[in-house]
Design an enzyme around this catalytic site. Structure first.
Site, short mmCIF file in Angstrom:
data_model
loop_
_atom_site.label_atom_id
_atom_site.label_comp_id
_atom_site.label_asym_id
_atom_site.label_seq_id
_atom_site.Cartn_x
_atom_site.Cartn_y
_atom_site.Cartn_z
CD GLU A 185 -10.62 -0.02 6.22
OE1 GLU A 185 -10.43 0.78 5.29
OE2 GLU A 185 -9.75 -0.82 6.61
CG HIS A 214 -4.38 -2.91 11.06
ND1 HIS A 214 -3.65 -3.97 10.57
CD2 HIS A 214 -5.54 -2.89 10.35
CE1 HIS A 214 -4.33 -4.55 9.59
NE2 HIS A 214 -5.48 -3.92 9.44
CD GLU A 239 -8.33 -5.85 8.26
OE1 GLU A 239 -7.42 -5.02 8.07
OE2 GLU A 239 -9.40 -5.84 7.62
CG ASP A 296 -0.96 -5.45 11.74
OD1 ASP A 296 -1.45 -4.48 12.36
OD2 ASP A 296 -1.03 -5.56 10.50
CG ASN A 309 -13.28 -5.88 9.12
OD1 ASN A 309 -13.06 -6.37 10.23
ND2 ASN A 309 -12.33 -5.64 8.24
O1 G3I Z 1 -0.75 -7.25 -7.25
C1 G3I Z 1 -0.27 -5.98 -7.68
C2 G3I Z 1 0.95 -6.16 -8.54
O2 G3I Z 1 0.59 -6.86 -9.70
C3 G3I Z 1 1.50 -4.77 -8.87
O3 G3I Z 1 2.68 -4.91 -9.57
C4 G3I Z 1 1.76 -3.98 -7.60
C5 G3I Z 1 2.24 -2.57 -7.90
O4 G3I Z 1 1.88 -1.68 -6.86
O5 G3I Z 1 0.56 -3.89 -6.87
C6 G3I Z 1 0.06 -5.15 -6.48
O6 G3I Z 1 -1.10 -4.95 -5.74
C7 G3I Z 1 -0.95 -4.40 -4.45
C8 G3I Z 1 -1.56 -5.40 -3.46
O7 G3I Z 1 -1.57 -4.85 -2.17
C9 G3I Z 1 -0.83 -6.74 -3.44
O8 G3I Z 1 0.47 -6.57 -3.00
C10 G3I Z 1 -1.69 -3.09 -4.38
O9 G3I Z 1 -1.01 -2.13 -5.17
C11 G3I Z 1 -1.77 -2.60 -2.94
O10 G3I Z 1 -2.61 -1.45 -2.88
C12 G3I Z 1 -2.36 -3.67 -2.08
O11 G3I Z 1 -2.36 -3.23 -0.74
C13 G3I Z 1 -3.28 -3.86 0.11
C14 G3I Z 1 -4.17 -2.79 0.74
O12 G3I Z 1 -5.03 -3.39 1.71
C15 G3I Z 1 -5.04 -2.09 -0.29
O13 G3I Z 1 -5.92 -3.00 -0.92
C16 G3I Z 1 -2.51 -4.61 1.17
O14 G3I Z 1 -1.80 -5.70 0.57
C17 G3I Z 1 -3.47 -5.16 2.22
O15 G3I Z 1 -2.76 -5.73 3.28
C18 G3I Z 1 -4.33 -4.02 2.75
O16 G3I Z 1 -5.26 -4.58 3.64
C19 G3I Z 1 -6.12 -3.66 4.35
C20 G3I Z 1 -7.46 -4.33 4.53
O17 G3I Z 1 -7.98 -4.76 3.30
C21 G3I Z 1 -8.45 -3.41 5.23
N1 G3I Z 1 -7.91 -2.93 6.48
C22 G3I Z 1 -6.57 -2.32 6.40
C23 G3I Z 1 -5.59 -3.29 5.73
C24 G3I Z 1 -4.18 -2.70 5.70
O18 G3I Z 1 -4.15 -1.55 4.90
#
Ligand code: G3I
Length: 361
Positions: free
Chosen positions: A168, A245, A273, A275, A209
């Site tokens: 990105e 997405h 990715e 969905d 990506n």
């Molecule tokens: O693991 C912690 C947990 O310990 C904590 O209590 C909680 C509180 O917010 O956060 C947890 O981490 C979160 C993590 O997902 C796991 O659930 C992060 O806050 C959250 O920001 C994170 O979001 C991810 C996001 O990227 C940002 O990194 C999403 O799961 C993930 O699906 C998303 O994936 C992205 C791709 O990498 C790039 N393209 C877009 C895609 C969707 O946004």
């Protein structure tokens, strides 16, 4: 009871023999073998599709939810690390690497014969605090970038088949994001990310990506210019990841155009990715209906169909972004109900699942 079974078997065998002898005399009789559909439990995405089909996987869900693990084991032959290899998770402070979740997923993939696609070595989003507060000259920043990439790629050399090297880098208007990496290292840092990854594992396949190829030509052209420019300079880039997405009302023509133009680069193409949101307008009260399910199934089918039409040698595979509707990032991110994935919250196959299979028929 036993006698009845044996008698029935003998009678059937005699009848079949008589029938086949009878048929030998009439050579022009066209007896077609009956090809029944395989039973549902024998069908799987990994068995029934002609290219790899994967999902982004959460290490936490793999450990805590048996139904999740079962579907991953059965359905997919490629795994992307959803979060475990992002810089903020795997490299939380300058001298600390948190390998546990990434190791767990790489071990699972290795033990179960699944391809592991690493996501992601460089991203503008959520750099860890130690990076945002890092003080140093351009050589120190370069060393930070190189060390991060090469420490991770070296650890998984030979076990992680491929990487999203840079994720990105573009804004939706096609300009390069003014990320911390661009600010500290200049726009060509992207090329160096690929070179560093390649030095650490020359056999790994390296991807750029991004999302939004299907929005229209503006962002797509910027992405395609970047990757073709890298390729023509001899930078080791092997593939283009199109996140996709998308949403149920995105025109098929836009989706097909995204796939075709990516393939025209000659690089590997990963729908990385996937969905399909059914509630893009954020209706807080939306409910799941059969009509939505069949619209979504058709959209999955049409994407798979367009992908199946590109040259086989460029089909790196399709990856959905997580497994079931219960695991998707979308409801949490947009505070709305949505059902974007091919499995429902109970890990049962949705009509979208059949849509995917129908895409290659
Ligand atoms: O693991 C912690 C947990 O310990 C904590 O209590 C909680 C509180 O917010 O956060 C947890 O981490 C979160 C993590 O997902 C796991 O659930 C992060 O806050 C959250 O920001 C994170 O979001 C991810 C996001 O990227 C940002 O990194 C999403 O799961 C993930 O699906 C998303 O994936 C992205 C791709 O990498 C790039 N393209 C877009 C895609 C969707 O946004």
């Amino acid at each position: 009871m036993m006698n009845i079974k044996i008698n029935a078997t003998i009678t059937c065998t005699v009848l079949l023999l008589a029938f086949s002898i009878g048929c030998q005399g009439s050579k022009d009789l066209d007896v077609k073998p009956v090809t029944a559909e395989p039973p549902a439990e024998e069908v799987s995405l990994q068995k029934n599709l002609p290219f790899k089909f994967g999902a982004a996987i959460s290490a936490g869900l793999m450990k805590s939810r048996a139904a999740y693990r079962d579907v991953v084991t059965k359905e997919f032959n490629s795994i992307t690390t959803e979060n475990a290899m992002k810089m903020s998770f795997i490299h939380p402070s300058a001298d600390t690497y948190n390998w546990a979740d990434a190791d767990f997923l790489v071990d699972f993939a290795t033990q179960n014969g699944k391809r592991l696609h690493g996501h992601t070595l460089n991203w503008y989003k959520n750099p860890p605090a130690w990076v945002t507060s890092f003080q140093g000259d351009s050589a120190a920043w370069e060393a930070l970038l190189k060390t991060h990439i090469q420490t991770i790629v070296s650890r998984y050399k030979g076990r992680v088949a491929s990487w999203d090297v840079v994720n990105e880098a573009f804004e939706d208007n096609g300009t390069l994001r003014n990320s911390i990496w661009v600010q500290k290292l200049g726009e060509d840092y992207i090329a160096r990310c690929f070179q560093y990854a390649h030095e650490a594992d020359p056999d790994a396949l390296l991807f750029y990506n991004d999302y939004g190829h299907e929005y229209g030509p503006t962002k797509r052209t910027a992405i395609l210019n970047l990757v073709t420019g890298l390729k023509s300079r001899g930078i080791p880039i092997h593939g283009i990841g199109m996140q996709m997405h998308t949403r149920v009302n995105r025109p098929d023509a836009d989706l097909a155009k995204a796939i075709e133009t990516a393939a025209a680069t000659g690089l590997l193409v990963h729908i990385s990715e996937l969905d399909i949101a059914v509630n893009p307008d954020n209706d807080k009260n939306m409910v799941w209906t059969a009509a939505l399910a069949s619209q979504q199934a058709l959209k999955y089918k049409n994407i798979v169909k367009a992908y199946n039409a590109i040259p086989k040698a460029q089909q790196f595979g399709i990856t959905t972004w997580n497994v079931s509707d219960a695991d998707s990032w979308i409801p949490g991110q947009y505070s709305r109900p949505d059902w974007p994935l091919p499995f429902d919250a109970n890990y049962e196959r949705k009509p979208a699942y059949q849509g995917i299979l129908d895409g290659v028929k």
